[in-house]
Write a protein that holds these residues in place. Structure first.
Motif, PDB file in Angstrom:
ATOM      1  N   ILE A  53     -52.569  40.129  14.403  1.00 11.70           N
ATOM      2  CA  ILE A  53     -51.768  39.398  15.386  1.00 11.70           C
ATOM      3  C   ILE A  53     -50.444  38.936  14.781  1.00 11.70           C
ATOM      4  O   ILE A  53     -49.369  39.136  15.360  1.00 11.70           O
ATOM      5  CB  ILE A  53     -52.566  38.201  15.947  1.00 11.70           C
ATOM      6  CG1 ILE A  53     -53.763  38.712  16.769  1.00 11.70           C
ATOM      7  CG2 ILE A  53     -51.672  37.309  16.805  1.00 11.70           C
ATOM      8  CD1 ILE A  53     -54.711  37.618  17.217  1.00 11.70           C
ATOM      9  N   ASN A  56     -48.052  42.057  13.873  1.00 12.60           N
ATOM     10  CA  ASN A  56     -47.502  42.815  14.992  1.00 12.60           C
ATOM     11  C   ASN A  56     -46.658  41.956  15.923  1.00 12.60           C
ATOM     12  O   ASN A  56     -45.694  42.464  16.514  1.00 12.60           O
ATOM     13  CB  ASN A  56     -48.630  43.509  15.756  1.00 12.60           C
ATOM     14  CG  ASN A  56     -49.203  44.684  14.990  1.00 12.60           C
ATOM     15  OD1 ASN A  56     -48.597  45.743  14.912  1.00 12.60           O
ATOM     16  ND2 ASN A  56     -50.370  44.498  14.390  1.00 12.60           N
ATOM     17  N   VAL A  57     -46.980  40.676  16.054  1.00 17.58           N
ATOM     18  CA  VAL A  57     -46.096  39.781  16.814  1.00 17.58           C
ATOM     19  C   VAL A  57     -44.742  39.679  16.102  1.00 17.58           C
ATOM     20  O   VAL A  57     -43.681  39.717  16.741  1.00 17.58           O
ATOM     21  CB  VAL A  57     -46.732  38.388  16.972  1.00 17.58           C
ATOM     22  CG1 VAL A  57     -45.699  37.371  17.454  1.00 17.58           C
ATOM     23  CG2 VAL A  57     -47.893  38.444  17.959  1.00 17.58           C
ATOM     24  N   ALA A  61     -41.184  40.884  17.661  1.00 15.96           N
ATOM     25  CA  ALA A  61     -40.082  39.922  17.706  1.00 15.96           C
ATOM     26  C   ALA A  61     -38.873  40.425  16.938  1.00 15.96           C
ATOM     27  O   ALA A  61     -37.729  40.260  17.376  1.00 15.96           O
ATOM     28  CB  ALA A  61     -40.543  38.574  17.142  1.00 15.96           C
ATOM     29  N   LEU A  85     -51.439  45.337  18.508  1.00 16.75           N
ATOM     30  CA  LEU A  85     -51.643  43.943  18.903  1.00 16.75           C
ATOM     31  C   LEU A  85     -52.802  43.817  19.882  1.00 16.75           C
ATOM     32  O   LEU A  85     -53.591  42.862  19.812  1.00 16.75           O
ATOM     33  CB  LEU A  85     -50.363  43.381  19.522  1.00 16.75           C
ATOM     34  CG  LEU A  85     -50.399  41.908  19.937  1.00 16.75           C
ATOM     35  CD1 LEU A  85     -50.685  41.014  18.742  1.00 16.75           C
ATOM     36  CD2 LEU A  85     -49.076  41.515  20.596  1.00 16.75           C
ATOM     37  N   ALA A  89     -55.821  41.364  19.246  1.00 23.26           N
ATOM     38  CA  ALA A  89     -55.913  40.202  20.124  1.00 23.26           C
ATOM     39  C   ALA A  89     -57.042  40.295  21.144  1.00 23.26           C
ATOM     40  O   ALA A  89     -57.506  39.265  21.644  1.00 23.26           O
ATOM     41  CB  ALA A  89     -54.584  39.996  20.858  1.00 23.26           C
TER      42      ALA A  89
END
Length: 318
Positions: A53, A56-57, A61, A85, A89
């Protein structure tokens, strides 16, 4: 947790859950020892979940906040981060819940429970979307390096069409598996589709990067070396991503294919190895952003800028 569970023939979930009939678990161990083993695996999976998480976030971004998305080819890298993700997640937390709490099936039915069905659907969908995206990325890099003029003329719509096809194909494979649950189609159809698509993706990636390697070798002897340095770095980064993919996904794919066509081979198979294969499979979703940072300088700068902006905001608030 010590209950021996039946092997469900023909299902992607046979290996996903890491529970198969006659698997050689700790038969003579106490339930407390078995629980400790399961808890250990759950903790390991939880660590992987957090890492997937966060990585990859940060990757999404970094792409969104920088100029990287001005290059349409990077849409595929973002798509890969989105698919990974989803694995971290959604699919992986559900898997942790299942191996700790839920049995794989009711004792009176070979059909998975609703929660298990949802997990398998997400796992197949997100996992195969990641595989197909990696395949498309390899083809995109080959096209970019061998046909640079045509590559630069590709429209934005072309990229979106290709991305849509990736998710549609992953959805179609997931739908095929769901149809086997209700005996609408034979389970061998899904097994065949999974084997063919996995093998084809693998061969395309290998062929693509062999071609890229040969082209890079030619660059090293050519005056275009400097001009092609960025393309070469991106190609090498994606080649590393593909190599890591092969190392982490191959055991899981082999077990899935074998369990669909020769289920008896897994009689007495240690469930720890199944958990390990699944652990490697999920771990693949961690490494892609790390490789971006290591090999793609533009991405590395974008991440640094993103982190520095957050630090400045915290300092101004204080």
């Amino acid at each position: 947790m010590t209950t021996r569970l039946r092997l469900i023939r023909g299902g992607y979930y046979c290996v996903i859950f890491g529970r198969m009939s006659n698997t050689s678990g700790p038969r003579n161990s106490t339930s407390t020892q078995v629980d400790r083993t399961v808890i250990t695996w759950c903790v390991a999976y939880a660590i992987v979940t957090i890492a997937i998480i966060v990585n990859n976030v940060a990757a999404i971004a970094a792409f969104a906040k920088s100029r990287l998305l001005r290059k349409f080819g990077n849409y595929f890298l973002v798509n890969l981060a989105v698919a990974d993700l989803m694995v971290g997640a959604i699919a992986l937390p559900m898997y942790i819940h299942l191996i700790y709490i839920s049995p794989i099936t009711d004792s009176s039915s070979t059909r998975p429970k609703p929660f298990q069905t949802v997990h398998i659907a997400f796992d197949v969908f997100s996992g195969m979307a990641s595989v197909f995206t990696l395949t498309v990325i390899s083809l995109e890099r080959v096209y970019a390096i061998f046909c640079p003029l045509r590559y630069r003329s590709l429209s934005k719509a072309t990229y979106f069409v290709i991305l849509a096809e990736v998710w549609i194909l992953a959805g179609a494979l997931t739908g095929t598996w769901l149809l086997t649950l209700f005996n609408i189609i034979h389970h061998d159809v899904f097994a065949f589709c999974l084997a063919v698509l996995s093998f084809t993706s693998l061969m395309v990636m290998i062929a693509g990067y062999v071609a890229l390697w040969l082209k890079i070798k030619l660059w090293s002897r050519n005056q275009q070396r400097i001009a092609g340095e960025k393309d070469r770095n991106v190609a090498v980064a994606i080649a590393i991503i593909t190599a890591v993919f092969l190392l982490t996904w191959t055991p899981f794919h082999i077990m899935n294919i074998l369990v669909n066509f020769k289920a008896s081979m897994f009689d007495g198979f240690p469930y720890e190895i199944i958990y390990l294969a699944k652990f490697l499979h999920y771990s693949n979703s961690i490494v892609n952003p790390v490789i971006y940072c290591y090999k793609i300088s533009e991405f590395r700068r974008a991440v640094k800028n993103l982190v520095s902006r957050k630090k400045k905001r915290r300092e101004t608030r204080v």
